[in-house]
Design a protein around this motif. Structure first.
Motif, PDB file in Angstrom:
ATOM      1  N   MET A 161     -36.836 -14.168 -10.971  1.00  0.00           N
ATOM      2  CA  MET A 161     -37.399 -14.142  -9.627  1.00  0.00           C
ATOM      3  C   MET A 161     -38.041 -15.492  -9.336  1.00  0.00           C
ATOM      4  N   ALA A 162     -37.860 -15.946  -8.104  1.00  0.00           N
ATOM      5  CA  ALA A 162     -38.493 -17.187  -7.681  1.00  0.00           C
ATOM      6  C   ALA A 162     -39.940 -16.934  -7.295  1.00  0.00           C
ATOM      7  N   LEU A 163     -40.747 -17.960  -7.454  1.00  0.00           N
ATOM      8  CA  LEU A 163     -42.152 -17.935  -7.066  1.00  0.00           C
ATOM      9  C   LEU A 163     -42.422 -19.159  -6.199  1.00  0.00           C
ATOM     10  N   PRO A 164     -43.415 -19.124  -5.338  1.00  0.00           N
ATOM     11  CA  PRO A 164     -43.811 -20.370  -4.692  1.00  0.00           C
ATOM     12  C   PRO A 164     -44.222 -21.386  -5.770  1.00  0.00           C
ATOM     13  N   ASN A 165     -43.556 -22.522  -5.802  1.00  0.00           N
ATOM     14  CA  ASN A 165     -43.819 -23.552  -6.818  1.00  0.00           C
ATOM     15  C   ASN A 165     -43.499 -23.066  -8.230  1.00  0.00           C
ATOM     16  N   GLY A 166     -42.393 -22.342  -8.365  1.00  0.00           N
ATOM     17  CA  GLY A 166     -42.009 -21.937  -9.704  1.00  0.00           C
ATOM     18  C   GLY A 166     -40.980 -20.841  -9.735  1.00  0.00           C
ATOM     19  N   MET A 167     -40.726 -20.334 -10.932  1.00  0.00           N
ATOM     20  CA  MET A 167     -39.809 -19.229 -11.139  1.00  0.00           C
ATOM     21  C   MET A 167     -40.127 -18.576 -12.465  1.00  0.00           C
ATOM     22  N   SER A 168     -39.643 -17.353 -12.646  1.00  0.00           N
ATOM     23  CA  SER A 168     -39.864 -16.649 -13.899  1.00  0.00           C
ATOM     24  C   SER A 168     -38.635 -15.829 -14.239  1.00  0.00           C
ATOM     25  N   VAL A 169     -38.214 -15.894 -15.491  1.00  0.00           N
ATOM     26  CA  VAL A 169     -37.117 -15.055 -15.960  1.00  0.00           C
ATOM     27  C   VAL A 169     -37.569 -14.279 -17.185  1.00  0.00           C
ATOM     28  N   ARG A 170     -36.972 -13.107 -17.357  1.00  0.00           N
ATOM     29  CA  ARG A 170     -37.097 -12.318 -18.585  1.00  0.00           C
ATOM     30  C   ARG A 170     -35.704 -12.251 -19.195  1.00  0.00           C
ATOM     31  N   TYR A 171     -35.618 -12.323 -20.520  1.00  0.00           N
ATOM     32  CA  TYR A 171     -34.294 -12.464 -21.120  1.00  0.00           C
ATOM     33  C   TYR A 171     -34.236 -11.882 -22.521  1.00  0.00           C
ATOM     34  N   ARG A 172     -33.015 -11.757 -23.017  1.00  0.00           N
ATOM     35  CA  ARG A 172     -32.694 -11.494 -24.418  1.00  0.00           C
ATOM     36  C   ARG A 172     -31.476 -12.320 -24.773  1.00  0.00           C
ATOM     37  N   GLY A 173     -31.466 -12.919 -25.942  1.00  0.00           N
ATOM     38  CA  GLY A 173     -30.300 -13.658 -26.400  1.00  0.00           C
ATOM     39  C   GLY A 173     -30.363 -15.137 -26.081  1.00  0.00           C
ATOM     40  N   PRO A 174     -29.346 -15.901 -26.505  1.00  0.00           N
ATOM     41  CA  PRO A 174     -29.333 -17.361 -26.350  1.00  0.00           C
ATOM     42  C   PRO A 174     -29.102 -17.781 -24.903  1.00  0.00           C
ATOM     43  N   LEU A 175     -29.351 -19.072 -24.634  1.00  0.00           N
ATOM     44  CA  LEU A 175     -29.216 -19.626 -23.282  1.00  0.00           C
ATOM     45  C   LEU A 175     -27.787 -20.127 -23.087  1.00  0.00           C
TER      46      LEU A 175
END
Length: 466
Positions: free
Chosen positions: A245-259
Motif C-alpha cells: 500500500m502507498a502512503l503519503p511520502n512512502g509505501m509499505s509492503v508485507r511479504y514472504r519469500g525472496p525479492l
C-alpha cells in the motif's frame, strides 16, 4: 477526535480510548472495519470490550458494523474499545487476514489506518490525533506521519478519507531502520531482523539508491519532507507472496519469500503511487477511473524499472505480453464497462486486474502516440509532468477526466482523447493494434486474437525510456 493506544508488547490485544465530542447530538454512530478489503465480512469480530463513560448506553449492530452511543448530556466523551489482532490458524485465510487486519503478536504490532480508525457519520470532525499511553519502552517504533516521532508524541492527521486510511503504525522488537539521504531527502528503509534468508533487506537498500532518484527525475520532483520504504515479513507461514500500500511520502509492503522480479515490480508500483494515486489521481465514484490511478501507475513503475536497468528489455516484453496483453485480451470480463468493476473487485481476480491491464495497455499506446506526434521529442513523461503541474497550479487534490483531456490536447492536436477514454477505458472496447502505429522497432502481431509485442534487436529500451 483523539485515539489513545495501549499495548503491553506481549498480548494480542490493542486497547483504544477514543476521545470525541458529541457536538450536541443525542447519539454518535461509529462504523468499524472495511469488509470489502480482503473480502472480510467478519471483520467486526476482532473488536470487543466496548465501554462508554458514565454508563452511557451502547447499541451494537453487528450486521452493519455499527456502534451507537446514546448520550445523556453534551460534551467530550470517551469510547473504550479493544482489537484482538491475533493471527488466525486457517491457512486459506492467513495471508488475507494478516494483510488486511491489525496484527498484534508478542513483540510485534502493525496496522494501517483503514484497519484501525472508525468512521463517523458526523461530518464535524476534520482531524484525528494518535498517541500511545502505554507501550513496551525501548521497542523500535515508526509512524508514517513522522518517522522520528516517539510513541507518546501526538500525531495529527486529516480526517479526510485517504489521509485517514493511508497511515502506517509499526512497533517491533525486530524492526531495523536504515537512513539514507537521496536528492537531499531523508529516506527510511524499514525492514526486519527476523528475515535472515530472503535477502530482501539488502536488495531493497540497492533498490532505494537506484530507483528513488530515477522516479524523482522522471517527475522533476525533489521536494518531500522524507520518504519511507517499509518491507515487513508476514508472520504467517504462507507461500511466497507480497502485498502493499502507498502512503503519503512512502509505501509499505508485507511479504514472504525472496525479492524476485514480480515482488520488485510491486515495490516499484507502490513507490510510484506517491505520484499517481496519492498526489495525482482522477476522481471517481467507485473504481471506474482506476485505469489511471492503477494502470498508468503500473506503466510508469515498469518504465522506471527499465530505465534504471532493474528490468531488462526481455522483462518488459514478458510483462507486457504475459501479464497484460494476454490475460486482458483473453479475459471473459475484458470488455465489461468500467463502472462494473467496484461491485466485483473483491469477488474475482479478473475484475481485480482489469483496471491495471486497461490502464497499462492504454498508457503504452499513448506513450507511443506522443512520441510519434512529436518526432520523439515528447513522451508520456512530459504529459504527466504537465498534468501534475496543472494540479499544482489549480490547488486541486484530484483531477477530472476533463482535466486529463484538456492537458493532453496540445500534445496530440486533432486526436479525440475524450472519445478514446469513453470507448476503451470506460466502455471496455479493446484497442485494435492492427490499426495502430507504434514507434520504430516496436511491432504487435496477433496470435489467436491476442496482440503480442516484439522489439527489434536494434531497440535499446533503456535509452527509449531514458
Amino acid at each position: 477526535m483523539d485515539y489513545h493506544l495501549s499495548w503491553d508488547g506481549q498480548s494480542s490485544i490493542l486497547k483504544m480510548d477514543i476521545f470525541y465530542n458529541d457536538h450536541g447530538n443525542d447519539s454518535t454512530v461509529f462504523v468499524f472495519g472495511n469488509p470489502q478489503a480482503g473480502g472480510q465480512p467478519r471483520i467486526f469480530d476482532i473488536l470487543g470490550n466496548l465501554k462508554s463513560e458514565n454508563g452511557e448506553a451502547i447499541e451494537i449492530i453487528k450486521s452493519q458494523r455499527k456502534i451507537v452511543v446514546q448520550h445523556r448530556n453534551s460534551g467530550v466523551k470517551t469510547l473504550h474499545a479493544e482489537i484482538d489482532g491475533k493471527l488466525v490458524p486457517d491457512q486459506q485465510r492467513a495471508k488475507v487476514n494478516e494483510a488486511f487486519r491489525t496484527t498484534v503478536a508478542p513483540g510485534f504490532f502493525y496496522t494501517m489506518g483503514y484497519q484501525l480508525f472508525m468512521y463517523l457519520r458526523d461530518t464535524s470532525y476534520n482531524q484525528i490525533g494518535i498517541k500511545w499511553d502505554h507501550w513496551p519502552k525501548g521497542m523500535p517504533y515508526l509512524i508514517s506521519t513522522n518517522p522520528e516521532a516517539k510513541p507518546d508524541e501526538l500525531q495529527v492527521i486529516s480526517y479526510e478519507g485517504s489521509a485517514r486510511n493511508e497511515i502506517m503504525i509499526h512497533m517491533s522488537s525486530n524492526m531495523m531502520i536504515t537512513k539514507r539521504k537521496l536528492d537531499g531527502i531523508q529516506h527510511y528503509l524499514v525492514t526486519s531482523k527476523s528475515d535472515t534468508s530472503s535477502g530482501v533487506p539488502d536488495k531493497l537498500k540497492d533498490f532505494m539508491v537506484t530507483f528513488m532518484p530515477s522516479m524523482r527525475a522522471f517527475w522533476n520532483d525533489r521536494k518531500a519532507p522524507f520518504f519511507i520504504l517499509s518491507a515487513i515479513p508476514l508472520l504467517s507461514e504462507v507461500p511466497t507472496t507480497m502485498t502493499g500500500m502507498a502512503l503519503p511520502n512512502g509505501m509499505s509492503v508485507r511479504y514472504r519469500g525472496p525479492l524476485e522480479k514480480d515482488k520488485l515490480r510491486i515495490v516499484a508500483h507502490e513507490v510510484s503511487h506517491n505520484w499517481i494515486g496519492v498526489n495525482l489521481k482522477i476522481a471517481q465514484n467507485g473504481m471506474e477511473n482506476n485505469w489511471f490511478n492503477e494502470g498508468f501507475n503500473d506503466y510508469i513503475a515498469i518504465y522506471n524499472l527499465v530505465k534504471t536497468g532493474l528490468y531488462s528489455k526481455a522483462d518488459f516484453v514478458n510483462y507486457m505480453n504475459y501479464e497484460n496483453l494476454t490475460p486482458h485480451y483473453s479475459s471473459s470480463v475484458g470488455e465489461v464497462p468500467g463502472d462494473s468493476i467496484e461491485t466485483n473487485f473483491f469477488k474475482s481476480v479478473l475484475y481485480e486486474r482489469l483496471p491495471y491491464h486497461r490502464g497499462f495497455i492504454y498508457a503504452f499506446y499513448l506513450d507511443n502516440q506522443l512520441r510519434l506526434a512529436s518526432g520523439g521529442k515528447k513522451t508520456i513523461r512530459e504529459f504527466l509532468q504537465a498534468l501534475n503541474a496543472n494540479r499544482n497550479s489549480d490547488g486541486a487534490t484530484v483531477l477530472t477526466k476533463a482535466d486529463f483531456v484538456r492537458v493532453i490536447r496540445p500534445f496530440l492536436p486533432g486526436k479525440d482523447i475524450s472519445a478514446e477514454i469513453n470507448r476503451y477505458l470506460a466502455g471496455g472496447q479493446y484497442l485494435d493494434f492492427r490499426k495502430i502505429k507504434l514507434i520504430q522497432g516496436f511491432s504487435i502481431q496477433y496470435e489467436q486474437q491476442v496482440p503480442l509485442l516484439t522489439l527489434s534487436d536494434q531497440v535499446n529500451l533503456q535509452q527509449v525510456f531514458r
